[in-house]
Write a protein that holds these residues in place. Structure first.
Motif, PDB file in Angstrom:
ATOM      1  N   ARG A 112       0.838  -1.199   0.000  1.00 39.91           N
ATOM      2  CA  ARG A 112       0.000   0.000   0.000  1.00 39.91           C
ATOM      3  C   ARG A 112       0.887   1.270   0.000  1.00 39.91           C
ATOM      4  O   ARG A 112       0.626   2.232  -0.704  1.00 39.91           O
ATOM      5  N   VAL A 113       1.953   1.218   0.797  1.00 40.34           N
ATOM      6  CA  VAL A 113       2.891   2.354   0.862  1.00 40.34           C
ATOM      7  C   VAL A 113       3.513   2.614  -0.515  1.00 40.34           C
ATOM      8  O   VAL A 113       3.565   3.755  -0.983  1.00 40.34           O
ATOM      9  N   ASN A 114       3.970   1.536  -1.165  1.00 39.59           N
ATOM     10  CA  ASN A 114       4.620   1.705  -2.466  1.00 39.59           C
ATOM     11  C   ASN A 114       3.664   2.294  -3.496  1.00 39.59           C
ATOM     12  O   ASN A 114       4.042   3.181  -4.271  1.00 39.59           O
ATOM     13  N   THR A 115       2.428   1.801  -3.494  1.00 45.78           N
ATOM     14  CA  THR A 115       1.449   2.310  -4.455  1.00 45.78           C
ATOM     15  C   THR A 115       1.198   3.797  -4.218  1.00 45.78           C
ATOM     16  O   THR A 115       1.213   4.604  -5.160  1.00 45.78           O
ATOM     17  N   LEU A 116       0.976   4.142  -2.953  1.00 46.93           N
ATOM     18  CA  LEU A 116       0.693   5.559  -2.647  1.00 46.93           C
ATOM     19  C   LEU A 116       1.884   6.447  -2.995  1.00 46.93           C
ATOM     20  O   LEU A 116       1.726   7.532  -3.570  1.00 46.93           O
ATOM     21  N   PHE A 117       3.079   5.975  -2.652  1.00 49.29           N
ATOM     22  CA  PHE A 117       4.285   6.754  -2.933  1.00 49.29           C
ATOM     23  C   PHE A 117       4.414   7.029  -4.431  1.00 49.29           C
ATOM     24  O   PHE A 117       4.628   8.175  -4.848  1.00 49.29           O
ATOM     25  N   GLU A 118       4.245   5.979  -5.241  1.00 46.26           N
ATOM     26  CA  GLU A 118       4.374   6.136  -6.704  1.00 46.26           C
ATOM     27  C   GLU A 118       3.296   7.075  -7.245  1.00 46.26           C
ATOM     28  O   GLU A 118       3.567   7.925  -8.093  1.00 46.26           O
ATOM     29  N   LYS A 119       2.080   6.918  -6.744  1.00 46.54           N
ATOM     30  CA  LYS A 119       0.990   7.770  -7.237  1.00 46.54           C
ATOM     31  C   LYS A 119       1.229   9.236  -6.852  1.00 46.54           C
ATOM     32  O   LYS A 119       0.996  10.140  -7.655  1.00 46.54           O
ATOM     33  N   LEU A 120       1.687   9.434  -5.640  1.00 52.93           N
ATOM     34  CA  LEU A 120       1.970  10.817  -5.211  1.00 52.93           C
ATOM     35  C   LEU A 120       3.089  11.428  -6.059  1.00 52.93           C
ATOM     36  O   LEU A 120       3.028  12.604  -6.442  1.00 52.93           O
ATOM     37  N   LEU A 121       4.118  10.615  -6.362  1.00 51.50           N
ATOM     38  CA  LEU A 121       5.213  11.109  -7.208  1.00 51.50           C
ATOM     39  C   LEU A 121       4.681  11.612  -8.544  1.00 51.50           C
ATOM     40  O   LEU A 121       5.051  12.700  -9.003  1.00 51.50           O
ATOM     41  N   LYS A 122       3.805  10.808  -9.135  1.00 53.44           N
ATOM     42  CA  LYS A 122       3.268  11.196 -10.453  1.00 53.44           C
ATOM     43  C   LYS A 122       2.448  12.467 -10.361  1.00 53.44           C
ATOM     44  O   LYS A 122       2.280  13.186 -11.346  1.00 53.44           O
ATOM     45  N   GLU A 123       1.931  12.748  -9.159  1.00 53.13           N
ATOM     46  CA  GLU A 123       1.164  13.988  -8.951  1.00 53.13           C
ATOM     47  C   GLU A 123       2.080  15.149  -8.572  1.00 53.13           C
ATOM     48  O   GLU A 123       1.626  16.258  -8.317  1.00 53.13           O
ATOM     49  N   GLY A 124       3.383  14.875  -8.438  1.00 51.90           N
ATOM     50  CA  GLY A 124       4.336  15.951  -8.125  1.00 51.90           C
ATOM     51  C   GLY A 124       4.594  16.154  -6.636  1.00 51.90           C
ATOM     52  O   GLY A 124       5.052  17.218  -6.222  1.00 51.90           O
TER      53      GLY A 124
END
Ligand SMILES: Cc1ncc(COP(=O)(O)O)c(C=O)c1O
Length: 361
Positions: free
Chosen positions: A313-325
């Motif tokens: 869950r952490v990895n998914t959120l981290f990657e998604k947040l990165l793509k959002e800047g």
């Protein structure tokens, strides 16, 4: 004999968070908010800037080798003798000097899982045995640490507040602990986030104790906004400091760092702005996490750590947040794979993070 010793081959280095420029390049984003390295979001103290500008014209000369002005100013502020003050290339630089000065090859160090990784890296670079006790409810377990002391123990490392959990141990926990530590064991009390914590009634300010085997470490990187020039300081018994002074790099810290730190100490307005921004930002994040149903740890620092059910869950959120800047810090490398650390930013940065977090959740 191999050219590179085995303990260095085996060493996993500390990886700092991604830089804004790196991410802009990788993702082609124009707006990026970095809440990953617990830096000061306000900027640099204007007084420190002025002092550095002035000092620029002198950098053809070597720095003051004993950082005389800065150590004198710190001694005056904290009511100790100059012989009790040490300065270095960030508290990280001081930790490195401590490792070189006091450790023998067959000695041991004790730290905690889920604590500041730089200590582990420095200790391992000496090839010594490092014992790590588990966290208890995301806090350092001082009792467990005391129980692991052996005749070989030389250094115990305590970060208070702790990075990356933001938690503290209390006055009574510290008092119980220190009774169990023999005087031949050096305790490093790393108070990098002191300014954010010292008002808390249960927080033990190590400078109140003046113990001969404790070295207090503090830094200008956080509350004083000088992370980029690398300047930290420490207080200890004069015999410890005299020996550290022999071993430190001759001209550490550099001229700009020394001058900036002296000026930053005088900039009460900047410190107050920093602490104010941190108070309101922390409350904003607490409110946000409550609203979206994310578990957070009560923080005594300039960051808040949030807890999820799994590493996935952490990895998914981290990657998604990165793509959002938005850059935050997943904590696997700190031993907490189900947690993310979010540094407190400026109000608009916290707001940007809030919008993006709601979106990706
Ligand atoms: C607990 C702790 N100690 C030390 C440091 C390093 O500080 P400095 O920039 O002074 O090396 C940090 C930085 O994140 C930290 O969290």
């Amino acid at each position: 004999m191999p050219l590179v010793p085995q303990h260095i081959k085996d060493l996993r280095p500390y990886k700092p968070g991604k830089s804004i420029e790196e991410l802009k390049r990788e993702l082609g984003l124009s707006k990026i908010v970095k809440l990953a390295s617990n830096e000061n979001p306000i900027g640099v103290s204007p007084l420190a800037l002025q002092a550095m500008h002035k000092a620029l014209t002198t950098v053809n000369r070597y720095p003051s080798p004993d950082a005389y002005e800065l150590r004198r100013a710190l001694a005056a502020k904290y009511d100790v003798k100059i012989e009790n003050v040490f300065t270095g290339n960030g508290s990280e630089g001081i930790i490195a000097a401590i490792m070189r000065t006091f450790l023998l090859d067959d000695e041991e160090a004790i730290t905690s899982h889920g604590s500041f990784v730089t200590f582990d890296v420095q200790a391992q670079s000496r090839g010594i045995k490092v014992i790590r006790t588990p966290l208890k409810d995301y806090r350092l377990d001082l009792q467990a640490m005391a129980e692991r002391i052996t005749p070989k123990t030389k250094i115990i490392y305590l970060a208070n507040p702790n990075n990356p959990t933001g938690t503290i141990f209390t006055v009574s926990e510290f008092q119980n602990f220190i009774k169990k530590v023999p005087e031949r064991v050096l305790v490093i009390l790393d108070e990098a986030y002191f300014e954010f914590a010292h008002d808390a009634p249960t927080y033990p300010d190590s400078m109140q104790y003046r113990l001969d085997n404790v070295i207090t470490l503090r830094t200008f990187s956080k509350a004083y906004g000088l992370a980029g020039v690398r300047i930290g300081y420490g207080f200890a018994h004069e015999e410890l400091i005299a020996n550290l002074m022999k071993i430190k790099l001759t001209f550490e810290p550099n001229t700009l760092a020394q001058m900036a730190a002296v000026a930053a100490m005088e900039d009460a307005d900047f410190l107050e702005q920093t602490l104010h921004n941190n108070r309101i930002g922390k409350q904003f994040l607490y409110d946000l996490f409550k609203k979206v149903g994310v578990q957070y740890l009560e923080s005594y620092t300039n960051f808040v750590t949030i807890v999820f059910e799994s590493e996935k869950r952490v990895n998914t959120l981290f990657e998604k947040l990165l793509k959002e800047g938005v850059i935050v810090r997943p904590l696997k490398s700190f031993g907490l794979p189900n947690c993310i650390r979010v540094s407190i930013g400026l109000p608009e940065e916290n707001e940007f993070f809030a919008q993006k977090l709601k979106k990706v959740l």
